[in-house]
Design a protein around this motif. Structure first.
Motif, PDB file in Angstrom:
ATOM      1  N   ILE A 208       0.833  -0.641  -0.158  1.00  0.00           N
ATOM      2  CA  ILE A 208      -0.123  -0.353   0.229  1.00  0.00           C
ATOM      3  C   ILE A 208       0.588   1.426   0.133  1.00  0.00           C
ATOM      4  CG2 ILE A 208      -0.241   0.434   2.412  1.00  0.00           C
ATOM      5  CD1 ILE A 208      -3.211   1.078   1.965  1.00  0.00           C
ATOM      6  N   LYS A 209       0.484   1.992  -0.465  1.00  0.00           N
ATOM      7  CA  LYS A 209       1.165   3.658  -0.888  1.00  0.00           C
ATOM      8  C   LYS A 209       0.940   4.143   0.424  1.00  0.00           C
ATOM      9  CE  LYS A 209       1.548   5.872  -5.250  1.00  0.00           C
ATOM     10  NZ  LYS A 209       1.110   6.137  -5.655  1.00  0.00           N
ATOM     11  N   ALA A 210       2.393   5.364   1.431  1.00  0.00           N
ATOM     12  CA  ALA A 210       1.724   5.657   2.072  1.00  0.00           C
ATOM     13  C   ALA A 210       2.336   7.267   1.896  1.00  0.00           C
ATOM     14  CB  ALA A 210       2.151   5.186   3.506  1.00  0.00           C
ATOM     15  N   LYS A 211       1.914   7.620   2.532  1.00  0.00           N
ATOM     16  CA  LYS A 211       2.676   9.256   3.005  1.00  0.00           C
ATOM     17  C   LYS A 211       2.751   9.291   4.461  1.00  0.00           C
ATOM     18  CE  LYS A 211       1.497  14.560   3.003  1.00  0.00           C
ATOM     19  NZ  LYS A 211       0.300  14.412   2.835  1.00  0.00           N
ATOM     20  N   VAL A 212       4.377   9.832   3.806  1.00  0.00           N
ATOM     21  CA  VAL A 212       5.202   9.816   5.280  1.00  0.00           C
ATOM     22  C   VAL A 212       5.212  10.984   6.154  1.00  0.00           C
ATOM     23  CG1 VAL A 212       7.832   9.081   6.653  1.00  0.00           C
ATOM     24  CG2 VAL A 212       6.505   8.198   4.532  1.00  0.00           C
ATOM     25  N   ASP A 213       4.314  11.047   6.727  1.00  0.00           N
ATOM     26  CA  ASP A 213       3.831  12.729   7.583  1.00  0.00           C
ATOM     27  C   ASP A 213       4.325  12.361   8.245  1.00  0.00           C
ATOM     28  OD1 ASP A 213       2.389  14.640   7.636  1.00  0.00           O
ATOM     29  OD2 ASP A 213       0.485  13.676   6.789  1.00  0.00           O
ATOM     30  N   THR A 214       5.502  13.385   8.648  1.00  0.00           N
ATOM     31  CA  THR A 214       6.114  14.023   9.938  1.00  0.00           C
ATOM     32  C   THR A 214       5.202  14.651  10.886  1.00  0.00           C
ATOM     33  OG1 THR A 214       6.668  15.578   9.156  1.00  0.00           O
ATOM     34  CG2 THR A 214       8.325  13.575   9.174  1.00  0.00           C
ATOM     35  N   GLY A 215       4.145  15.124   9.754  1.00  0.00           N
ATOM     36  CA  GLY A 215       2.985  16.451  10.618  1.00  0.00           C
ATOM     37  C   GLY A 215       1.769  15.724  10.827  1.00  0.00           C
ATOM     38  N   ALA A 216       1.437  14.753  10.697  1.00  0.00           N
ATOM     39  CA  ALA A 216       0.511  13.975  11.819  1.00  0.00           C
ATOM     40  C   ALA A 216       1.128  12.800  12.398  1.00  0.00           C
ATOM     41  CB  ALA A 216       0.350  12.858  10.504  1.00  0.00           C
ATOM     42  N   ARG A 217       0.542  13.290  14.064  1.00  0.00           N
ATOM     43  CA  ARG A 217       0.618  12.202  14.696  1.00  0.00           C
ATOM     44  C   ARG A 217       0.832  11.261  14.993  1.00  0.00           C
ATOM     45  NH1 ARG A 217      -1.299  12.259  20.900  1.00  0.00           N
ATOM     46  NH2 ARG A 217      -0.099  11.260  21.936  1.00  0.00           N
ATOM     47  N   THR A 218      -0.125  10.392  14.598  1.00  0.00           N
ATOM     48  CA  THR A 218      -0.659   9.250  14.514  1.00  0.00           C
ATOM     49  C   THR A 218      -0.998   8.285  13.106  1.00  0.00           C
ATOM     50  OG1 THR A 218      -2.227   9.469  16.284  1.00  0.00           O
ATOM     51  CG2 THR A 218      -3.003   7.406  14.880  1.00  0.00           C
ATOM     52  N   SER A 219      -0.803   7.617  12.530  1.00  0.00           N
ATOM     53  CA  SER A 219      -0.794   6.741  11.573  1.00  0.00           C
ATOM     54  C   SER A 219      -2.346   6.225  11.011  1.00  0.00           C
ATOM     55  CB  SER A 219      -0.382   5.266  11.238  1.00  0.00           C
ATOM     56  OG  SER A 219       1.631   5.939  11.177  1.00  0.00           O
ATOM     57  N   CYS A 220      -2.614   6.464   9.860  1.00  0.00           N
ATOM     58  CA  CYS A 220      -4.393   6.289   9.874  1.00  0.00           C
ATOM     59  C   CYS A 220      -4.210   5.437   8.277  1.00  0.00           C
ATOM     60  CB  CYS A 220      -4.861   7.589   9.601  1.00  0.00           C
ATOM     61  SG  CYS A 220      -5.170   8.733   8.255  1.00  0.00           S
ATOM     62  N   LEU A 221      -5.394   4.294   8.296  1.00  0.00           N
ATOM     63  CA  LEU A 221      -5.563   3.941   7.087  1.00  0.00           C
ATOM     64  C   LEU A 221      -6.638   4.277   6.671  1.00  0.00           C
ATOM     65  CD1 LEU A 221      -4.701   1.144   5.068  1.00  0.00           C
ATOM     66  CD2 LEU A 221      -5.402  -0.226   7.132  1.00  0.00           C
ATOM     67  N   HIS A 222      -7.234   4.022   5.166  1.00  0.00           N
ATOM     68  CA  HIS A 222      -8.214   3.746   4.564  1.00  0.00           C
ATOM     69  C   HIS A 222      -9.155   3.058   5.005  1.00  0.00           C
ATOM     70  CE1 HIS A 222     -11.242   4.653   1.344  1.00  0.00           C
ATOM     71  NE2 HIS A 222     -11.265   3.021   0.926  1.00  0.00           N
ATOM     72  N   ALA A 223     -10.372   2.952   5.622  1.00  0.00           N
ATOM     73  CA  ALA A 223     -11.568   2.112   5.026  1.00  0.00           C
ATOM     74  C   ALA A 223     -12.586   2.798   5.443  1.00  0.00           C
ATOM     75  CB  ALA A 223     -11.025   1.537   7.292  1.00  0.00           C
ATOM     76  N   PHE A 224     -13.166   2.338   4.606  1.00  0.00           N
ATOM     77  CA  PHE A 224     -14.428   2.366   3.469  1.00  0.00           C
ATOM     78  C   PHE A 224     -15.541   1.916   4.540  1.00  0.00           C
ATOM     79  CE2 PHE A 224     -13.862  -0.330   0.448  1.00  0.00           C
ATOM     80  CZ  PHE A 224     -14.757  -0.930   0.616  1.00  0.00           C
ATOM     81  N   ARG A 225     -15.673   1.404   5.434  1.00  0.00           N
ATOM     82  CA  ARG A 225     -16.855   0.245   6.101  1.00  0.00           C
ATOM     83  C   ARG A 225     -16.350   0.013   7.418  1.00  0.00           C
ATOM     84  NH1 ARG A 225     -19.904  -4.443   3.252  1.00  0.00           N
ATOM     85  NH2 ARG A 225     -21.138  -5.211   4.941  1.00  0.00           N
ATOM     86  N   ILE A 226     -16.695  -0.314   7.983  1.00  0.00           N
ATOM     87  CA  ILE A 226     -16.029  -0.712   9.632  1.00  0.00           C
ATOM     88  C   ILE A 226     -17.259  -1.095  10.227  1.00  0.00           C
ATOM     89  CG2 ILE A 226     -15.182  -0.096  11.656  1.00  0.00           C
ATOM     90  CD1 ILE A 226     -13.618   2.480  10.428  1.00  0.00           C
ATOM     91  N   GLU A 227     -17.147  -2.541  10.721  1.00  0.00           N
ATOM     92  CA  GLU A 227     -18.024  -3.411  12.060  1.00  0.00           C
ATOM     93  C   GLU A 227     -17.645  -3.667  13.020  1.00  0.00           C
ATOM     94  OE1 GLU A 227     -19.217  -6.341   9.269  1.00  0.00           O
ATOM     95  OE2 GLU A 227     -20.503  -5.207   7.481  1.00  0.00           O
ATOM     96  N   GLU A 228     -18.181  -3.480  13.463  1.00  0.00           N
ATOM     97  CA  GLU A 228     -17.738  -4.147  15.075  1.00  0.00           C
ATOM     98  C   GLU A 228     -17.851  -5.485  15.774  1.00  0.00           C
ATOM     99  OE1 GLU A 228     -18.134  -0.961  19.207  1.00  0.00           O
ATOM    100  OE2 GLU A 228     -19.598  -0.485  17.396  1.00  0.00           O
ATOM    101  N   PHE A 229     -17.479  -6.293  15.900  1.00  0.00           N
ATOM    102  CA  PHE A 229     -17.972  -7.606  16.719  1.00  0.00           C
ATOM    103  C   PHE A 229     -16.909  -7.934  17.863  1.00  0.00           C
ATOM    104  CE2 PHE A 229     -14.343  -8.320  13.336  1.00  0.00           C
ATOM    105  CZ  PHE A 229     -13.858  -9.377  13.850  1.00  0.00           C
TER     106      PHE A 229
END
Length: 146
Positions: free
Chosen positions: A23-44
Motif C-alpha cells: 500500500i502506498k503511504a505518505k510519510v507524514d511527520t506532521g501527523a502524530r498518528t498513522s491512519c488507514l483508509h477504511a470505507f466500511r467498519i463493523e464492530e464485533f
C-alpha cells in the motif's frame, strides 16, 4: 538493534497481519498518528475482545480491489484531521513492514476515499527507525520487503 531506514516522503509498505502486501503511504511527520483508509467498519466481539472488520481499497484510484481486514480494537480516540475536523476513530495495532524491518504500529481507521493516499505513516510509528528525505520518493525498493 535495528537499522535506520532512509525513506522518501512516500513509500510502499506492507501490513502483513492485515493481509495487505503493498500500500502506498505518505510519510507524514506532521501527523502524530498513522491512519488507514477504511470505507466500511463493523464492530464485533471474539469472546470478551472488541474487534473491527473493515474494507479497504489498497490501490489509489481503484475500487475494483477490496481487502477485508479484521483487527482487535486497541482504543477509540478523538482525532483532528488537517482541516481541523474532529472525529472519533478506532485504533488498531498491526505490524508494518518497510524494507527488511517490521515493527508494530498504532493505526486509526477513517474513510480516505477522496484523499491522495490510502495510508498516512505518522511520526509515532517511525519509532526512531526512519530518516525522512522529503525531496525523494520510494527509496525503499519492494524487493527489500520481507
Amino acid at each position: 538493534m535495528h537499522q535506520t531506514i532512509t525513506v522518501g516522503w512516500r513509500e510502499y509498505v506492507a501490513l502483513p497481519e492485515l493481509m495487505i502486501s503493498r500500500i502506498k503511504a505518505k510519510v507524514d511527520t506532521g501527523a502524530r498518528t498513522s491512519c488507514l483508509h477504511a470505507f466500511r467498519i463493523e464492530e464485533f466481539y471474539k469472546g470478551q475482545q472488541h474487534w473491527v472488520r473493515f474494507w479497504i481499497h489498497p490501490n489509489q484510484k481503484c475500487s475494483d480491489i477490496e481487502v477485508i481486514c479484521e483487527a482487535k480494537v486497541k482504543d477509540q480516540r478523538m482525532v483532528r484531521d488537517s482541516g481541523g475536523h474532529e472525529e472519533t476513530r478506532y485504533v488498531i495495532e498491526s505490524l508494518i513492514t518497510l524494507g527488511k524491518e517490521s515493527w508494530p504500529i498504532e493505526i486509526t481507521l477513517t474513510n480516505r476515499e477522496n484523499m491522495a493516499f490510502r495510508m498516512l505513516l505518522g511520526r509515532t510509528a517511525m519509532h526512531n527507525k526512519l530518516l525522512v528525505n522529503p525531496t525523494k520518493s520510494f527509496l525503499v525498493s519492494l524487493e527489500e520487503q520481507k
